[in-house]
Motif scaffolding. Structure first.
Motif, PDB file in Angstrom:
ATOM      1  N   LYS A 157       0.815  -1.219   0.000  1.00  0.00           N
ATOM      2  CA  LYS A 157       0.000   0.000   0.000  1.00  0.00           C
ATOM      3  C   LYS A 157       0.849   1.270   0.000  1.00  0.00           C
ATOM      4  N   VAL A 158       2.148   1.145   0.231  1.00  0.00           N
ATOM      5  CA  VAL A 158       2.991   2.319   0.484  1.00  0.00           C
ATOM      6  C   VAL A 158       3.628   2.819  -0.806  1.00  0.00           C
ATOM      7  N   PHE A 159       3.461   4.095  -1.079  1.00  0.00           N
ATOM      8  CA  PHE A 159       4.007   4.721  -2.284  1.00  0.00           C
ATOM      9  C   PHE A 159       4.792   5.977  -1.873  1.00  0.00           C
ATOM     10  N   VAL A 160       5.874   6.257  -2.573  1.00  0.00           N
ATOM     11  CA  VAL A 160       6.666   7.464  -2.329  1.00  0.00           C
ATOM     12  C   VAL A 160       6.370   8.479  -3.427  1.00  0.00           C
ATOM     13  N   ILE A 161       5.817   9.613  -3.034  1.00  0.00           N
ATOM     14  CA  ILE A 161       5.594  10.733  -3.954  1.00  0.00           C
ATOM     15  C   ILE A 161       6.169  11.970  -3.265  1.00  0.00           C
ATOM     16  N   PRO A 162       7.103  12.667  -3.881  1.00  0.00           N
ATOM     17  CA  PRO A 162       7.770  13.775  -3.177  1.00  0.00           C
ATOM     18  C   PRO A 162       6.826  14.928  -2.870  1.00  0.00           C
ATOM     19  N   HIS A 163       7.200  15.694  -1.880  1.00  0.00           N
ATOM     20  CA  HIS A 163       6.533  16.963  -1.571  1.00  0.00           C
ATOM     21  C   HIS A 163       6.670  17.870  -2.785  1.00  0.00           C
ATOM     22  N   GLY A 164       5.602  18.505  -3.200  1.00  0.00           N
ATOM     23  CA  GLY A 164       5.679  19.383  -4.358  1.00  0.00           C
ATOM     24  C   GLY A 164       6.328  20.717  -4.048  1.00  0.00           C
ATOM     25  N   ALA A 165       6.735  21.404  -5.117  1.00  0.00           N
ATOM     26  CA  ALA A 165       7.353  22.729  -4.979  1.00  0.00           C
ATOM     27  C   ALA A 165       6.831  23.642  -6.069  1.00  0.00           C
ATOM     28  N   ALA A 166       6.816  24.918  -5.776  1.00  0.00           N
ATOM     29  CA  ALA A 166       6.443  25.915  -6.778  1.00  0.00           C
ATOM     30  C   ALA A 166       7.587  26.098  -7.771  1.00  0.00           C
ATOM     31  N   ASP A 167       7.271  26.680  -8.893  1.00  0.00           N
ATOM     32  CA  ASP A 167       8.284  26.942  -9.928  1.00  0.00           C
ATOM     33  C   ASP A 167       8.970  28.271  -9.627  1.00  0.00           C
ATOM     34  N   HIS A 168       9.870  28.254  -8.651  1.00  0.00           N
ATOM     35  CA  HIS A 168      10.572  29.481  -8.269  1.00  0.00           C
ATOM     36  C   HIS A 168      11.521  29.963  -9.361  1.00  0.00           C
ATOM     37  N   MET A 169      11.970  29.043 -10.221  1.00  0.00           N
ATOM     38  CA  MET A 169      12.962  29.409 -11.233  1.00  0.00           C
ATOM     39  C   MET A 169      12.420  30.390 -12.263  1.00  0.00           C
ATOM     40  N   ARG A 170      11.105  30.546 -12.299  1.00  0.00           N
ATOM     41  CA  ARG A 170      10.539  31.530 -13.235  1.00  0.00           C
ATOM     42  C   ARG A 170      10.874  32.954 -12.793  1.00  0.00           C
ATOM     43  N   VAL A 171      11.288  33.108 -11.534  1.00  0.00           N
ATOM     44  CA  VAL A 171      11.694  34.417 -11.015  1.00  0.00           C
ATOM     45  C   VAL A 171      13.207  34.533 -11.146  1.00  0.00           C
ATOM     46  N   LEU A 346      16.616  17.007 -11.612  1.00  0.00           N
ATOM     47  CA  LEU A 346      15.652  16.594 -10.594  1.00  0.00           C
ATOM     48  C   LEU A 346      14.533  17.600 -10.425  1.00  0.00           C
ATOM     49  N   ILE A 347      14.824  18.870 -10.613  1.00  0.00           N
ATOM     50  CA  ILE A 347      13.865  19.926 -10.301  1.00  0.00           C
ATOM     51  C   ILE A 347      12.510  19.724 -10.982  1.00  0.00           C
ATOM     52  N   PRO A 348      12.436  19.396 -12.290  1.00  0.00           N
ATOM     53  CA  PRO A 348      11.103  19.233 -12.899  1.00  0.00           C
ATOM     54  C   PRO A 348      10.245  18.179 -12.216  1.00  0.00           C
ATOM     55  N   THR A 349      10.851  17.154 -11.625  1.00  0.00           N
ATOM     56  CA  THR A 349      10.084  16.097 -10.961  1.00  0.00           C
ATOM     57  C   THR A 349       9.542  16.535  -9.618  1.00  0.00           C
ATOM     58  N   LEU A 350      10.067  17.654  -9.074  1.00  0.00           N
ATOM     59  CA  LEU A 350       9.627  18.147  -7.774  1.00  0.00           C
ATOM     60  C   LEU A 350       8.529  19.202  -7.890  1.00  0.00           C
ATOM     61  N   LEU A 351       8.292  19.720  -9.081  1.00  0.00           N
ATOM     62  CA  LEU A 351       7.306  20.782  -9.245  1.00  0.00           C
ATOM     63  C   LEU A 351       5.896  20.215  -9.133  1.00  0.00           C
ATOM     64  N   TRP A 352       4.963  21.053  -8.694  1.00  0.00           N
ATOM     65  CA  TRP A 352       3.621  20.581  -8.402  1.00  0.00           C
ATOM     66  C   TRP A 352       2.920  19.877  -9.566  1.00  0.00           C
ATOM     67  N   PRO A 353       3.037  20.322 -10.826  1.00  0.00           N
ATOM     68  CA  PRO A 353       2.367  19.579 -11.895  1.00  0.00           C
ATOM     69  C   PRO A 353       2.813  18.121 -11.985  1.00  0.00           C
ATOM     70  N   ALA A 354       4.117  17.865 -11.820  1.00  0.00           N
ATOM     71  CA  ALA A 354       4.617  16.492 -11.881  1.00  0.00           C
ATOM     72  C   ALA A 354       4.158  15.692 -10.671  1.00  0.00           C
ATOM     73  N   VAL A 355       4.168  16.311  -9.503  1.00  0.00           N
ATOM     74  CA  VAL A 355       3.737  15.618  -8.278  1.00  0.00           C
ATOM     75  C   VAL A 355       2.245  15.303  -8.356  1.00  0.00           C
ATOM     76  N   ALA A 356       1.431  16.267  -8.801  1.00  0.00           N
ATOM     77  CA  ALA A 356      -0.006  16.026  -8.924  1.00  0.00           C
ATOM     78  C   ALA A 356      -0.291  14.916  -9.929  1.00  0.00           C
ATOM     79  N   ALA A 357       0.494  14.844 -10.996  1.00  0.00           N
ATOM     80  CA  ALA A 357       0.301  13.773 -11.983  1.00  0.00           C
ATOM     81  C   ALA A 357       0.531  12.400 -11.367  1.00  0.00           C
ATOM     82  N   ARG A 358       1.458  12.305 -10.426  1.00  0.00           N
ATOM     83  CA  ARG A 358       1.711  11.029  -9.763  1.00  0.00           C
ATOM     84  C   ARG A 358       0.561  10.654  -8.840  1.00  0.00           C
ATOM     85  N   TYR A 359      -0.008  11.641  -8.163  1.00  0.00           N
ATOM     86  CA  TYR A 359      -1.207  11.361  -7.370  1.00  0.00           C
ATOM     87  C   TYR A 359      -2.358  10.913  -8.275  1.00  0.00           C
TER      88      TYR A 359
END
Length: 379
Positions: A157-171, A346-359
């Motif tokens: 039942k256990v899955f690892v999905i990282p904590h999401g992050a905002a796209d700070h690099m756009r700033v 690694l950064i693209p995999t930590l952004l919220w769109p990628a994390v939400a896709a895994r959920y």
């Protein structure tokens, strides 16, 4: 086919890590016309005014209790439940357990804390929560390993999905005239800011001298029970160390754009936490995603992410080692670029769109395993 998502958690305007996490995850899972709703958990003194997206509010002693909250979640195809001890009513937040047991829709429990040394009651409660859930998400491999080794849970039942992050690099990065050290997040004992102040006092000789920003309001729970005692102690310590003019307190809860600008202005993010339990740190993920070098104490999430990544690890409670690591990042030619360069992929995999896709992928696998009549899909 689109599924509907129900979320159970603290939620803005409550100011805490779970509320921020749940708000971001809900926004990214329910964008583009996908329907969802929040069952908001509140504590004494929280703002109870109606909030966008909130379909039900579960208050301590409120009408209906966990049963009303469960009924609200039942109107969605899946329930995503944020878990932290103490946010739900009952001892150790135990009232979330009967809610999970009575749900007929698939449930995903997201664990924000997995204690290495829980009380017997905390251990038993988390094991029962795991048994009631259809899936358990941890945000790090360390948390998964701790959970599967120290608790009786179904590892399937256990899955690892990282904590999401905002796209700070756009700033764009906005460097200041003096090296900028930054710690942010809700403030309270255990953040280890006193060690960072002592390290700052050991950074003499740097030209120009660094400035250290301590950003974030005092945690509401700390404020309720202790007032500003911790922050006042930091002011006093800085004065005794002779670094007051190099320290900037920024006691506000920032919106995303403002936080991005602040983080991207930093030369080093300093995470001097005291805890050896912390298996998930949203601030750490945000710093890595922002492409800023990190100097952190050896709490579990930092060890996992920084050992071969964008930062340096130091022992807990050691200002000399902390100062030495910060000095290295600021003065050693090429080191800052080398550290942040390790995680560009690694950064693209930590952004919220990628994390939400895994959920979303996890939800689809759970729903696919349920009998068709139990699923109400939107066209």
């Amino acid at each position: 086919m689109a599924f509907t998502y129900g979320f159970l958690s603290t939620h803005p305007p409550t100011q805490c890590g779970l509320a921020t996490f749940n708000s971001a995850l809900a926004a990214h899972l329910t964008g583009g016309g996908v329907f969802g709703g929040i069952v908001r958990v509140t504590a004494e003194g929280d703002d109870e005014r109606p909030q966008p997206g909130v379909v039900h509010t579960w208050t301590p002693g409120g009408l209906g209790g966990w049963r009303a909250a469960a009924t609200a979640l039942e109107s969605f195809d899946v329930a995503i439940v944020q878990h932290e001890y103490g946010i739900y009513p009952g001892r150790d937040g135990q009232d979330v357990l009967p809610l999970l047991r009575c749900l007929t829709v698939p449930s995903i429990v997201v664990l924000h804390t997995v204690l290495a040394r829980p009380t017997p009651r905390q251990k038993a409660l988390l094991e029962e929560i795991g048994a009631a859930a259809d899936a358990i998400v941890t945000m790090t491999g360390t948390a998964r390993d701790r959970l599967t080794a120290g608790y009786r849970v179904d590892t399937g039942k256990v899955f690892v999905i990282p904590h999401g992050a905002a796209d700070h690099m756009r700033v764009p990065a906005q460097r200041r005239s003096r090296p900028h050290l930054l710690t942010w997040g809700l403030l309270g004992p255990g953040k280890g800011i006193e060690w960072a102040l002592r390290a700052l006092a050991l950074l003499g000789g740097l030209d120009p001298p660094p400035i250290y920003t301590i950003a974030g309001k005092t945690h509401p729970k700390v404020l309720e029970h202790q007032g500003e005692t911790y922050r006042d102690g930091l002011y006093e310590l800085a004065a005794r160390l002779g670094v007051s003019t190099a320290v900037r307190h920024d006691p506000v809860y920032r919106d995303q754009d403002s936080l991005s600008r602040l983080v991207r202005s930093a030369d080093v993010v300093v995470l001097p936490y005291d805890s050896a339990e912390q298996v998930t740190s949203g601030v750490l993920i945000e710093a890595v995603a922002a492409g800023v070098p990190v100097v952190a104490t050896s709490f579990p999430h930092a060890v996992e992410l920084l050992s071969s990544g964008p930062g340096l690890l130091v022992p807990h409670g050691d200002p000399t080692e902390l100062a030495s690591a910060v000095r290295r990042v600021l003065t050693e030619p090429g080191l800052a670029g080398k550290l942040t360069g390790r995680t560009r992929g690694l950064i693209p995999t930590l952004l919220w769109p990628a994390v939400a896709a895994r959920y979303d992928g996890l939800v689809r696998s759970l729903v696919a395993g349920r009998p068709a009549p139990a699923v109400a899909m939107l066209p």
